[in-house]
Design a protein around this motif. Structure first.
Motif, mmCIF file in Angstrom:
data_model
loop_
_atom_site.group_PDB
_atom_site.id
_atom_site.type_symbol
_atom_site.label_atom_id
_atom_site.label_comp_id
_atom_site.label_asym_id
_atom_site.label_seq_id
_atom_site.Cartn_x
_atom_site.Cartn_y
_atom_site.Cartn_z
ATOM 1 N N ASP A 1 4.186 -7.220 3.569
ATOM 2 C CA ASP A 1 4.892 -7.937 2.516
ATOM 3 C C ASP A 1 4.067 -7.808 1.242
ATOM 4 N N LEU A 2 4.479 -6.917 0.361
ATOM 5 C CA LEU A 2 3.666 -6.608 -0.817
ATOM 6 C C LEU A 2 3.608 -7.766 -1.805
ATOM 7 N N HIS A 3 4.567 -8.667 -1.753
ATOM 8 C CA HIS A 3 4.506 -9.828 -2.640
ATOM 9 C C HIS A 3 3.345 -10.735 -2.251
ATOM 10 N N ASP A 4 2.985 -10.734 -0.974
ATOM 11 C CA ASP A 4 1.823 -11.502 -0.526
ATOM 12 C C ASP A 4 0.537 -10.684 -0.601
ATOM 13 N N LEU A 5 0.645 -9.378 -0.372
ATOM 14 C CA LEU A 5 -0.532 -8.522 -0.261
ATOM 15 C C LEU A 5 -1.160 -8.175 -1.603
ATOM 16 N N VAL B 1 -0.946 1.277 -0.658
ATOM 17 C CA VAL B 1 0.488 1.461 -0.906
ATOM 18 C C VAL B 1 0.663 2.594 -1.913
ATOM 19 N N ALA B 2 1.049 3.754 -1.412
ATOM 20 C CA ALA B 2 1.136 4.946 -2.266
ATOM 21 C C ALA B 2 2.076 4.742 -3.441
ATOM 22 N N ILE C 1 -5.499 -5.606 -3.869
ATOM 23 C CA ILE C 1 -4.906 -6.319 -2.737
ATOM 24 C C ILE C 1 -5.746 -7.544 -2.399
ATOM 25 N N THR C 2 -5.129 -8.448 -1.690
ATOM 26 C CA THR C 2 -5.803 -9.709 -1.377
ATOM 27 C C THR C 2 -7.016 -9.524 -0.483
#
Length: 339
Positions: A76-80, A267-268, A279-280
């Protein structure tokens, strides 16, 4: 929820090799876990199917390498992601014909050099939820190698999806292997007091202790700082940011080279065009972004072949500069006998 696994005796030869048994176990385990994971894959990640054990062979110079799949996980990129907005992230994904969440591969790599069998990272082992990751042993068997044959393991850093495969039920999976890892990661992750100092989740410290301590106790861990030769033809370099001891491993043979880069990119579709997006999981986000920008530029200029843990399997390719950013160019797929 528990599942029972059955392997029909008729599916195995009279005297099966260890590799055959491991492959069969891995496939059976995967089939069992697939039923457990039904409904857990996000609806916006269509078409995700359980695959068989996966290894991909390729050569650099005189050395034969294997990319080994440990499976994949939805992100989930919104969290990551950090240092971006959901709107910017979604726009970059849309441009790449993707939508959140995005599937990420977990790749490890293998090669033989001067009589040594060398593994780069070990996947997640039992540290991820059932059905996600944990497929390395089957992929290793598909490449014709047993855990006992591995002599050296090059860890890019001490996160769970890279060190988790070192142990199973608390016991070493690779009993004859020497572990190589950047000293700053050992110093950081084996001291639980750093969790509060760095505002970093305690689970990463617990997992590092679980995975690494059996090998430390056995005197099987060798650390390095800065840059130096691990073995003939293999150079390790520490690049702090994602973790304090994040390391690259450069392997040279017959005038060619490949660099195993660890988690400089996840994430390419997002981080190649916008390298400043972090990232987190980055221990130091500013340093992680600096490492990414610097190395992207160098790899693009030198046309360096790199191996990346979280690009789509097999995770081998080049970086090309495009405008103010970059793009990922995976190697061409090959499947034939070389005469």
């Amino acid at each position: 929820m528990r599942s029972t696994l059955f392997i029909h005796a008729a599916t195995l030869p009279a005297k099966p090799s260890i590799g055959t048994v491991l492959t069969s176990l891995a496939l059976a385990l995967g089939l069992g876990l697939a039923s457990m994971a039904q409904g857990q894959v996000p609806a916006s990640a269509p078409g995700i199917e359980l695959q068989g054990a996966a290894s991909y062979a390729f050569s650099v110079g005189d050395i034969r390498f294997f990319a080994l799949s440990d499976g994949s996980v939805p992100q989930d990129l919104h969290d990551l992601l950090r240092d971006t907005s959901n709107k910017q992230t979604d726009a970059l994904l849309h441009a790449a014909l993707l939508a959140n969440p995005v599937e990420a591969s977990i790749n490890a790599f293998l090669f033989k050099l001067d009589g040594r069998v060398v593994l780069v990272d070990t996947g997640s082992g039992q540290m991820f939820p059932a059905g996600y990751g944990g497929k390395l042993l089957g992929s290793l068997a598909a490449a014709g190698v047993t855990p006992e044959q591995v002599s050296d393991i090059l860890l890019t850093h001490a996160h769970d999806d890279h060190i988790g495969g070192l142990v199973r039920d608390g016991h070493p999976v690779f009993p004859n292997a020497t572990i190589h890892i950047g000293k700053p990661d050992i110093d950081f992750f084996l001291d639980r007091s750093n969790a509060a100092k760095a505002h970093y989740d305690m689970k990463y410290f617990d997992e590092a202790n679980t995975a690494l301590k059996p090998y430390i106790d056995a005197g099987k861990v060798q650390t390095f700082s800065g840059s130096g030769a691990i073995m003939t033809g293999v150079t390790a370099t520490v690049h702090p940011g994602h973790t304090p001891g994040s390391a690259f491993y450069e392997v040279e043979s017959a005038g060619q080279k490949i660099v195993f880069v660890g988690d400089i990119v996840h994430v390419a579709a997002v981080q190649f065009p916008e390298p400043n997006i972090t990232i987190t999981y980055d221990v130091d986000r500013a340093k992680a972004a600096q490492v990414r920008e610097k190395t992207f530029a160098a790899f693009a200029q030198d046309r360096t072949l790199i191996a990346v843990p979280h690009m789509s399997f097999p995770g081998i390719g080049h970086i090309r500069a495009v405008g103010q950013g970059y793009e990922w160019l995976p190697v061409a797929y090959g499947n034939r006998q070389i005469k």
